[in-house]
Design an enzyme around this catalytic site. Structure first.
Site, short mmCIF file in Angstrom:
data_model
loop_
_atom_site.label_atom_id
_atom_site.label_comp_id
_atom_site.label_asym_id
_atom_site.label_seq_id
_atom_site.Cartn_x
_atom_site.Cartn_y
_atom_site.Cartn_z
N CYS A 117 27.99 -34.30 42.09
CA CYS A 117 28.76 -33.58 41.07
C CYS A 117 28.06 -32.27 40.73
CB CYS A 117 28.88 -34.42 39.80
SG CYS A 117 29.65 -36.01 40.03
N CYS B 227 43.58 -29.41 51.01
CA CYS B 227 42.33 -29.62 50.27
C CYS B 227 41.33 -28.52 50.63
CB CYS B 227 41.75 -31.00 50.57
SG CYS B 227 41.54 -31.31 52.32
C1 LIG Z 1 44.57 -35.00 53.76
S1 LIG Z 1 45.02 -36.48 54.59
C2 LIG Z 1 46.67 -36.63 54.03
C3 LIG Z 1 47.10 -38.02 53.78
C4 LIG Z 1 48.38 -38.25 53.00
N1 LIG Z 1 49.27 -37.14 52.98
C5 LIG Z 1 48.08 -38.74 51.61
O1 LIG Z 1 48.32 -38.04 50.64
O2 LIG Z 1 47.57 -39.87 51.48
C6 LIG Z 1 45.20 -35.90 56.23
C7 LIG Z 1 45.66 -36.94 57.23
O3 LIG Z 1 45.79 -36.32 58.50
C8 LIG Z 1 45.40 -37.22 59.51
N2 LIG Z 1 45.09 -36.42 60.71
C9 LIG Z 1 43.97 -35.71 60.95
N3 LIG Z 1 44.06 -35.04 62.12
C10 LIG Z 1 45.27 -35.33 62.63
C11 LIG Z 1 45.95 -34.94 63.81
N4 LIG Z 1 45.38 -34.11 64.68
N5 LIG Z 1 47.18 -35.42 64.02
C12 LIG Z 1 47.76 -36.26 63.13
N6 LIG Z 1 47.18 -36.66 61.98
C13 LIG Z 1 45.94 -36.21 61.73
C14 LIG Z 1 44.24 -37.96 58.90
O4 LIG Z 1 44.03 -39.20 59.52
C15 LIG Z 1 44.71 -38.10 57.44
O5 LIG Z 1 45.40 -39.31 57.23
#
Ligand SMILES: C[S@@+](CC[C@H](N)C(=O)[O-])C[C@H]1O[C@@H](n2cnc3c(N)ncnc32)[C@H](O)[C@@H]1O
Length: 470
Positions: free
Chosen positions: A86, A428
């Site tokens: 933090c 993010c």
């Molecule tokens: C920021 S999280 C978003 C999750 C969701 N929208 C939520 O609010 O719970 C990003 C997601 O993208 C997936 N991810 C990362 N790289 C990816 C790729 N190349 N193709 C598909 N999904 C991917 C990750 O596994 C993760 O679940």
């Protein structure tokens, strides 16, 4: 004098003027270069010792504080300053929000060259402490020692610890008393487990030598009252394993899911390991607006449930659905956004690369009686091709929530090829978001942007942008 030593410089009486990327604060050296500092607050006047010199900036540390900023507040946590968790606890919350908002605006305008609409103020969190629903603590027989401890000739006893890695020291663990990130019984469980393990001579892990029994402990809490505890052990030792698990179950009967994993690999990721349920269920439930989400030990779920709800409401609101739209939810994770918007859409298609997440998304949708969502596994830049669009239809709205690296440029290009009326971009990392928005600028106009604080006391910030086709 060594070359390294010669690079070190001291600047006296410099004012800290800003806070920026990665949480570092910023001062100006007399030669006009920027100095990044990890341990100050804007408004402080400090002496700086530099430890790195680059063409355009220095990195240093504030060594003497001549004036303390009125933006400061007293950190709540006894571990502040040592723990890397933090970093902004010494800055008042309204000032944290100010610098987070500024970071997003700077990135969108400087990196993205976006012409911004009137910016809605960042949405702060009501709970600024104890907001996380998931924590992972590491066991170590090499507790991090303070300088006084190192210099003392007292017997320090065992050096067992259960806590967090010290930033930059991969094999040293900060032993925690109270962490202000997760509500109780998180601290109570962690401290009781540590004490019991020490009393019963269960060996704490040694990262350097790869020895010991106890490796990590994950605690998940939820708004439904469910609690998951998952122990990660380095090797099988049935007697000791059951001794500790039985102690946890008896001492904390409120735990609804008690699990363990035996991981003898060099690294402690459990995604390729079998998780075994010892007592209770192999999952917990989280609830949001009447939707229930089943979460197992490996599932991704937003770690601040209250602010995730706010983030999803903003996302849905930006999408402005009427019930007739085909929506794509890219990077859907366990399909939470897809399900959250499903009632207001004709159909939602979710895509995600982690197969377990898609299994959970399908299961959750069934559990929630949502019949107008479909989920697909795959790497976005491969799955999201022309054939996919031909098969599943031309989306009216695309919601995208990529990881910190942002979207692959082929994915951005495909969005431009499809040209939906609206794109809602949840991010993010506003720097990569800005980079992607710049690629879309000729075809899409930024209509609204809203930052959300999911992680008080840290520099992290989430940002939602609504784009409409020009
Ligand atoms: C920021 S999280 C978003 C999750 C969701 N929208 C939520 O609010 O719970 C990003 C997601 O993208 C997936 N991810 C990362 N790289 C990816 C790729 N190349 N193709 C598909 N999904 C991917 C990750 O596994 C993760 O679940």
């Amino acid at each position: 004098m060594s070359r390294k030593k010669a690079r070190k410089q001291v600047f006296e009486n410099v004012e800290v003027i800003d806070a920026g990327a990665k949480g570092k604060t910023i001062a100006k050296a007399p030669d006009g270069k920027v100095i990044f500092l990890p341990n100050a607050v804007p408004g402080d006047v400090v002496d700086v010792q530099t430890f790195k010199k680059r063409k355009a900036f220095y990195e240093g540390k504030a060594t003497v504080f001549h004036k303390l900023s009125d933006k400061r507040t007293l950190p709540a946590c006894e571990h502040f300053g040592t723990c890397g968790g933090c970093k902004w606890q010494d800055m008042g919350y309204k000032h944290q929000l100010f610098y987070k908002q500024k970071e997003v605006t700077n990135n969108l305008t400087r990196i993205g060259h976006i012409e911004l609409p009137e910016v809605t103020p960042i949405l702060g969190a009501e709970n600024q402490y104890f907001y996380r629903n998931k924590m992972e603590f590491s066991f170590s027989d090499s507790r991090w020692l303070t300088l006084e401890e190192i210099q003392s000739d007292k017997d320090l006893g065992d050096r067992n610890a259960l806590g967090f890695h010290i930033p930059g020291m991969w094999d040293k663990i900060l032993d925690l008393n109270t962490c202000h990130l997760q509500a109780d019984p998180s601290n109570a469980i962690r401290n009781a487990v540590k004490q019991f393990a020490i009393e019963n001579e269960l060996e704490f892990f040694n990262t350097r030598n790869q020895t010991g029994l106890l490796r990590t402990m994950m605690i998940r809490t939820s708004s439904t009252g469910d609690i998951m505890v998952m122990l990660q052990l380095f090797k099988e030792d049935k007697a000791k394993r059951e001794l500790l698990l039985d102690f946890i179950a008896e001492t904390f009967p409120q735990i609804t899911s008690l699990q363990y994993v035996i991981n003898g690999k060099a690294n402690d990721t459990i995604y390729d390991q079998d998780v075994i349920c010892y007592k209770g269920n192999d999952h917990i439930f989280e609830e949001m607006e009447g939707l229930r989400f089943k979460i197992n030990a490996k599932s991704f779920y937003q770690t601040n449930s209250d602010q995730a709800f706010e983030l999803y409401k903003i996302t849905r609101n930006f999408a402005g659905l009427t019930g007739n739209e085909l929506v794509y939810d890219l990077y859907t994770g366990t399909g939470t956004i897809a399900q959250f918007v499903a009632k207001q859409a004709s159909k939602v298609i979710g895509v995600e690369s982690v197969p377990d997440a898609i299994t959970a998304a399908k299961e959750n949708a069934q559990l929630n009686n949502i019949n107008n969502v479909e989920f697909f596994v795959g790497d976005m830049k491969q799955v999201f091709n022309d054939e996919f669009i031909e098969t599943h239809g031309q989306p009216d709205v695309i919601i995208t929530d990529p990881p910190r690296d942002g979207m692959h440029k082929d994915v951005v290009q495909q969005i431009l090829n499809i040209a939906p009326k609206k794109v809602v971009y949840v991010s993010c990392n506003s720097a990569t978001q800005a980079r992607d928005l710049a690629l879309m600028d000729a075809q899409y106009k930024v209509i609204k942007t809203q930052a959300v604080d999911m992680f008080p006391q840290t520099f992290h910030v989430e940002n939602v942008v609504l784009l409409e086709r020009r």
